[in-house]
Design a protein around this motif. Structure first.
Motif, PDB file in Angstrom:
ATOM      1  N   SER A   1       0.745  -1.236   0.137  1.00  0.00           N
ATOM      2  CA  SER A   1       0.171  -0.033   0.064  1.00  0.00           C
ATOM      3  C   SER A   1       0.794   1.346   0.064  1.00  0.00           C
ATOM      4  CB  SER A   1      -1.044   0.180   1.238  1.00  0.00           C
ATOM      5  OG  SER A   1      -0.381   0.114   2.452  1.00  0.00           O
ATOM      6  N   SER A   2       2.214   1.091   0.157  1.00  0.00           N
ATOM      7  CA  SER A   2       2.948   2.246   0.087  1.00  0.00           C
ATOM      8  C   SER A   2       4.214   1.954  -0.905  1.00  0.00           C
ATOM      9  CB  SER A   2       3.537   2.636   1.575  1.00  0.00           C
ATOM     10  OG  SER A   2       4.316   1.726   1.860  1.00  0.00           O
ATOM     11  N   TRP A   3       4.633   3.246  -1.331  1.00  0.00           N
ATOM     12  CA  TRP A   3       5.738   3.157  -2.362  1.00  0.00           C
ATOM     13  C   TRP A   3       6.847   4.069  -1.428  1.00  0.00           C
ATOM     14  CZ3 TRP A   3       6.719   7.429  -5.462  1.00  0.00           C
ATOM     15  CH2 TRP A   3       7.704   7.201  -6.496  1.00  0.00           C
ATOM     16  N   ARG A   4       8.118   3.879  -1.646  1.00  0.00           N
ATOM     17  CA  ARG A   4       9.233   4.569  -1.291  1.00  0.00           C
ATOM     18  C   ARG A   4      10.075   4.812  -2.412  1.00  0.00           C
ATOM     19  NH1 ARG A   4      11.219   6.927   3.730  1.00  0.00           N
ATOM     20  NH2 ARG A   4      13.260   7.294   3.423  1.00  0.00           N
ATOM     21  N   PRO A   5      10.596   5.866  -2.860  1.00  0.00           N
ATOM     22  CA  PRO A   5      11.451   6.192  -3.697  1.00  0.00           C
ATOM     23  C   PRO A   5      12.826   5.724  -3.512  1.00  0.00           C
ATOM     24  CG  PRO A   5      10.667   8.281  -3.232  1.00  0.00           C
ATOM     25  CD  PRO A   5       9.695   7.396  -2.703  1.00  0.00           C
ATOM     26  N   SER A   6      13.643   5.300  -4.045  1.00  0.00           N
ATOM     27  CA  SER A   6      15.169   4.879  -3.638  1.00  0.00           C
ATOM     28  C   SER A   6      15.802   6.083  -3.841  1.00  0.00           C
ATOM     29  CB  SER A   6      15.731   3.561  -4.473  1.00  0.00           C
ATOM     30  OG  SER A   6      15.741   4.007  -5.702  1.00  0.00           O
ATOM     31  N   PRO A   7      17.107   6.093  -2.951  1.00  0.00           N
ATOM     32  CA  PRO A   7      17.924   7.071  -3.149  1.00  0.00           C
ATOM     33  C   PRO A   7      18.581   7.129  -4.553  1.00  0.00           C
ATOM     34  CG  PRO A   7      18.229   5.913  -1.067  1.00  0.00           C
ATOM     35  CD  PRO A   7      17.513   5.026  -1.818  1.00  0.00           C
ATOM     36  N   GLY A   8      18.764   5.926  -5.104  1.00  0.00           N
ATOM     37  CA  GLY A   8      19.134   6.071  -6.476  1.00  0.00           C
ATOM     38  C   GLY A   8      18.062   6.621  -7.563  1.00  0.00           C
ATOM     39  N   SER A   9      16.781   6.635  -7.193  1.00  0.00           N
ATOM     40  CA  SER A   9      15.934   7.231  -8.039  1.00  0.00           C
ATOM     41  C   SER A   9      15.851   8.942  -7.628  1.00  0.00           C
ATOM     42  CB  SER A   9      14.738   6.696  -8.128  1.00  0.00           C
ATOM     43  OG  SER A   9      14.156   6.835  -6.899  1.00  0.00           O
TER      44      SER A   9
END
Length: 187
Positions: free
Chosen positions: A83-91
């Motif tokens: 239910s959640s999404w967290r962008p990565s540091p690489g993006s």
């Protein structure tokens, strides 16, 4: 009964329809990550980690709510919460650099990012009907007044005969707004 022809002939509807499609086009050009960054920076400056945290928090809030405000159940697969999404540091960090180059955001001396004038203008165009993340009371009031103004414009465009059955409600609303205006003069 609703008259489709008269609705489509209205100038305000044509403008709204045009603006809606312009916004969709701009959403497509900007891409999902840029839009999330603009959205979370529309409140106040943040560093990269704070941006990732805010995106995750807001994405989860949006995902868990349906249009009527009822929560959806998170889908779990092997212990993962989808239910959640967290962008990565690489993006996130390459995108922040790219957005600085595009003059949508600027990096402050303390390492936080903020919207530039171009970024704020983009946010205003894209997000005008969405509540701002952590928006201030003044922002909320501005949004409410903009909405009221839009509804008044709509009522002004409607043929008088169609408004007659609603005259009492319109007069009541008019009186209430007048009282608010008068109370401001007293203070």
């Amino acid at each position: 009964m609703w008259d489709r022809k008269s609705w489509w002939d209205k100038e305000s509807w044509k403008n709204y329809h045009r603006e809606f499609h312009e916004r969709l086009e701009q959403f497509g050009r900007l891409g999902r990550l840029r839009i999330w960054i603009i959205y979370v920076l529309s409140d106040d400056p943040k560093n990269g980690v704070e941006i990732m945290d805010a995106i995750e928090k807001m994405h989860k809030a949006f995902h868990n709510m349906n249009p009527k405000g009822h929560k959806h159940h998170a889908h779990h697969e092997h212990g993962k919460d989808h239910s959640s999404w967290r962008p990565s540091p690489g993006s996130i960090y390459p995108m922040l650099s790219k957005m600085v180059e595009e003059d949508l955001i600027s990096k402050m001396e303390d390492g936080r990012y903020k919207l530039t004038l171009k970024g704020q203008t983009t946010a205003d165009k894209l997000l005008m009907h969405f509540p701002a993340y952590g928006s201030t009371d003044q922002d909320k009031l501005e949004n409410v007044l903009t909405e009221i103004n839009g509804y008044i414009s709509y009522l002004e465009d409607i043929e008088k005969e169609k408004l007659v059955p609603h005259q009492a409600k319109i007069e009541l609303l008019s009186e209430r707004l007048k009282k608010i205006g008068e109370s401001l003069k007293k203070e």
